[in-house]
Design a protein around this motif. Structure first.
Motif, short mmCIF file in Angstrom:
data_model
loop_
_atom_site.label_atom_id
_atom_site.label_comp_id
_atom_site.label_asym_id
_atom_site.label_seq_id
_atom_site.Cartn_x
_atom_site.Cartn_y
_atom_site.Cartn_z
N GLN A 210 0.91 -1.28 -0.08
CA GLN A 210 0.06 0.04 0.06
C GLN A 210 1.07 1.18 0.15
OE1 GLN A 210 -2.36 0.56 3.47
NE2 GLN A 210 -3.65 2.11 2.60
N LYS A 211 0.58 2.19 -0.91
CA LYS A 211 1.21 3.42 -0.77
C LYS A 211 1.07 4.34 0.36
CE LYS A 211 1.62 3.95 -5.79
NZ LYS A 211 1.12 4.76 -7.03
N GLU A 212 1.95 5.02 0.68
CA GLU A 212 1.78 5.85 1.76
C GLU A 212 0.83 6.84 1.52
OE1 GLU A 212 4.99 4.66 4.87
OE2 GLU A 212 3.44 5.89 4.77
N VAL A 213 0.67 7.40 0.34
CA VAL A 213 -0.13 8.51 -0.06
C VAL A 213 -0.71 8.34 -1.41
CG1 VAL A 213 0.05 11.03 -0.82
CG2 VAL A 213 1.59 10.22 0.93
N GLU A 214 -2.05 8.30 -1.39
CA GLU A 214 -2.87 8.34 -2.76
C GLU A 214 -3.38 9.59 -3.31
OE1 GLU A 214 -2.64 3.72 -2.62
OE2 GLU A 214 -2.94 5.31 -4.11
N GLN A 215 -3.24 9.48 -4.51
CA GLN A 215 -3.72 10.55 -5.28
C GLN A 215 -4.12 10.36 -6.49
OE1 GLN A 215 -1.05 13.81 -5.72
NE2 GLN A 215 -2.55 15.47 -6.39
N ASP A 216 -5.67 10.83 -6.73
CA ASP A 216 -6.30 10.67 -8.10
C ASP A 216 -5.43 11.27 -9.25
OD1 ASP A 216 -9.66 10.57 -9.33
OD2 ASP A 216 -7.91 10.25 -10.34
N PRO A 217 -5.03 10.62 -10.23
CA PRO A 217 -4.04 11.17 -11.27
C PRO A 217 -4.85 12.24 -12.29
CG PRO A 217 -4.43 8.98 -11.77
CD PRO A 217 -4.93 9.13 -10.41
N GLY A 218 -6.34 12.05 -12.24
CA GLY A 218 -7.05 12.83 -13.12
C GLY A 218 -6.85 11.90 -14.63
N PRO A 219 -6.98 12.81 -15.74
CA PRO A 219 -7.10 14.15 -15.59
C PRO A 219 -8.52 14.86 -15.55
CG PRO A 219 -7.32 13.46 -18.05
CD PRO A 219 -6.90 12.32 -17.02
N LEU A 220 -8.09 15.89 -14.75
CA LEU A 220 -9.38 16.87 -14.43
C LEU A 220 -9.65 18.05 -15.29
CD1 LEU A 220 -11.61 16.87 -12.09
CD2 LEU A 220 -10.14 18.28 -10.94
N SER A 221 -10.67 18.22 -15.85
CA SER A 221 -11.00 19.45 -16.76
C SER A 221 -12.05 20.28 -16.23
CB SER A 221 -11.28 18.86 -18.01
OG SER A 221 -11.14 20.00 -19.16
N VAL A 222 -12.10 21.45 -16.24
CA VAL A 222 -13.21 22.33 -15.45
C VAL A 222 -13.12 23.54 -16.12
CG1 VAL A 222 -12.60 21.32 -13.16
CG2 VAL A 222 -11.60 23.54 -13.79
N PRO A 223 -14.35 24.32 -16.32
CA PRO A 223 -14.44 25.49 -16.99
C PRO A 223 -13.94 26.52 -16.14
CG PRO A 223 -16.73 24.47 -16.03
CD PRO A 223 -15.70 23.75 -15.91
N GLU A 224 -13.59 27.51 -16.64
CA GLU A 224 -12.74 28.78 -15.97
C GLU A 224 -14.14 29.18 -14.96
OE1 GLU A 224 -11.60 31.81 -18.82
OE2 GLU A 224 -11.19 33.06 -17.03
N GLY A 225 -13.46 29.86 -13.76
CA GLY A 225 -14.43 30.03 -12.79
C GLY A 225 -15.00 29.22 -11.75
N ALA A 226 -14.77 27.89 -12.12
CA ALA A 226 -15.37 26.62 -11.33
C ALA A 226 -14.35 26.78 -10.22
CB ALA A 226 -15.11 25.44 -12.14
N ILE A 227 -15.04 26.03 -9.03
CA ILE A 227 -14.35 25.81 -7.69
C ILE A 227 -13.56 24.19 -8.04
CG2 ILE A 227 -14.51 25.07 -5.25
CD1 ILE A 227 -16.90 27.07 -5.24
N VAL A 228 -12.48 24.07 -7.77
CA VAL A 228 -11.80 22.70 -8.13
C VAL A 228 -11.28 22.22 -6.49
CG1 VAL A 228 -9.59 21.84 -8.93
CG2 VAL A 228 -10.65 23.81 -10.17
N SER A 229 -11.64 21.00 -6.54
CA SER A 229 -11.45 20.26 -5.30
C SER A 229 -10.22 19.11 -5.63
CB SER A 229 -12.38 19.61 -4.62
OG SER A 229 -12.19 18.86 -3.65
N LEU A 230 -9.16 18.94 -5.16
CA LEU A 230 -8.22 18.12 -5.23
C LEU A 230 -7.67 17.51 -3.96
CD1 LEU A 230 -5.72 20.38 -7.40
CD2 LEU A 230 -7.08 18.54 -8.21
N ASN A 231 -7.65 16.19 -4.00
CA ASN A 231 -7.66 15.53 -2.79
C ASN A 231 -6.45 14.52 -2.75
OD1 ASN A 231 -10.19 16.36 -2.05
ND2 ASN A 231 -10.99 15.36 -3.75
N CYS A 232 -6.24 14.09 -1.49
CA CYS A 232 -5.29 13.12 -1.28
C CYS A 232 -5.61 12.34 0.12
CB CYS A 232 -3.76 13.43 -1.26
SG CYS A 232 -2.75 14.10 -2.65
N THR A 233 -5.31 11.08 0.12
CA THR A 233 -5.42 10.41 1.33
C THR A 233 -4.04 9.61 1.60
OG1 THR A 233 -5.93 8.19 0.02
CG2 THR A 233 -7.85 9.85 0.75
N TYR A 234 -3.81 9.19 3.05
CA TYR A 234 -2.81 8.92 3.29
C TYR A 234 -3.04 7.65 4.52
CZ TYR A 234 -3.31 12.12 7.12
OH TYR A 234 -3.56 12.93 8.21
N SER A 235 -1.88 6.84 4.78
CA SER A 235 -2.01 5.90 5.61
C SER A 235 -1.43 5.80 6.96
CB SER A 235 -1.60 4.47 4.86
OG SER A 235 -0.11 4.77 4.55
#
Lengths: 119, 112
Positions: B1-26
């Motif tokens: 199990q990795k120490e840190v997990e992060q969704d690689p995406g890709p994430l595409s949003v329109p200008e002005g949007a609120i973006v949420s980026l996340n990581c979990t850890y063990s």
């Protein structure tokens, strides 16, 4: 913006050549690091240094060596480059915080990297 | 199990949007949390650095740490095309000089 410089930015070299990747920082940071970065992978620590004449190997097995003769300079050398060494190499430094113990808890500041391709 | 997990995406949003980026850890011993922004062909640039749980705000960016859930987030308000980059989360153990753990990065594109 952190003042940490890496040269060259890009390097294409043949197998078996000896190369040195340069890293310098002008901030007087005592701790310096070399990381390897490949697409879709987390950064892997290759070498680190806590100060002049102090160097240690990181988690990633590496055939490279480093030296720290001056505080500001932390070059990485590959004696004989191989295609498996093709990667992005990032140099980083960490500032001395206030008080002895807090220096261990400072973030990393990175240079712009050297993209190495070994043919 | 990795120490840190992060969704690689890709994430595409329109200008002005609120973006949420996340990581979990063990590892519950992590106490210092960082977010880096990395533009193409550049090195990671430190965006946010937080200690323990709670929120930290800097302009359009908010870093949030939930140690009970082992979850960290970076929110970007009013996203701009210049925010298009890869975002790396990182964390470290206390009082160790070299124990940094990184996520694999999330690629974000903000469409004008």
């Amino acid at each position: 913006e952190a003042d940490i410089y890496q040269t060259p930015r890009y390097l294409v070299i043949g197998t078996g050549k000896k190369i040195t990747l340069e890293c310098s920082q002008t901030m007087g940071h005592d701790k310096m690091y070399w990381y390897q970065q490949d697409p879709g992978m987390e950064l892997h620590l290759i070498h680190y240094s806590y100060g002049v004449n102090s160097t240690e190997k990181g988690d990633l097995s590496s055939e490279s060596t480093v030296s720290r003769i001056r505080t500001e300079h932390f070059p990485l050398t590959l004696e004989s480059a191989r295609p498996s060494h093709t990667s992005q190499y990032l140099c980083a430094s960490s500032p001395q915080g206030e008080g002895r113990r807090s220096s261990y808890n400072s973030p990393l500041h990175f240079g712009n990297g050297t993209r190495l391709t070994v043919t | 199990q990795k120490e840190v997990e992060q969704d690689p995406g890709p994430l595409s949003v329109p200008e002005g949007a609120i973006v949420s980026l996340n990581c979990t850890y063990s590892n519950s011993a992590f106490q210092y949390f960082m977010w880096y922004r990395q533009y193409s062909r550049k090195g990671p640039e430190l965006l946010m650095y937080t200690y323990s749980s709670g929120n930290k705000e800097d302009g359009r960016f908010t870093a949030q740490v939930d140690k009970s859930s082992k979850y960290i987030s970076l929110f970007i308000r009013d996203s701009q095309p210049s925010d298009s980059a890869t975002y790396l989360c990182a964390m470290r153990l206390p009082n160790t000089g070299n124990q940094f753990y990184f996520g694999t990065g999330t690629s974000l594109t903000v469409i004008p």
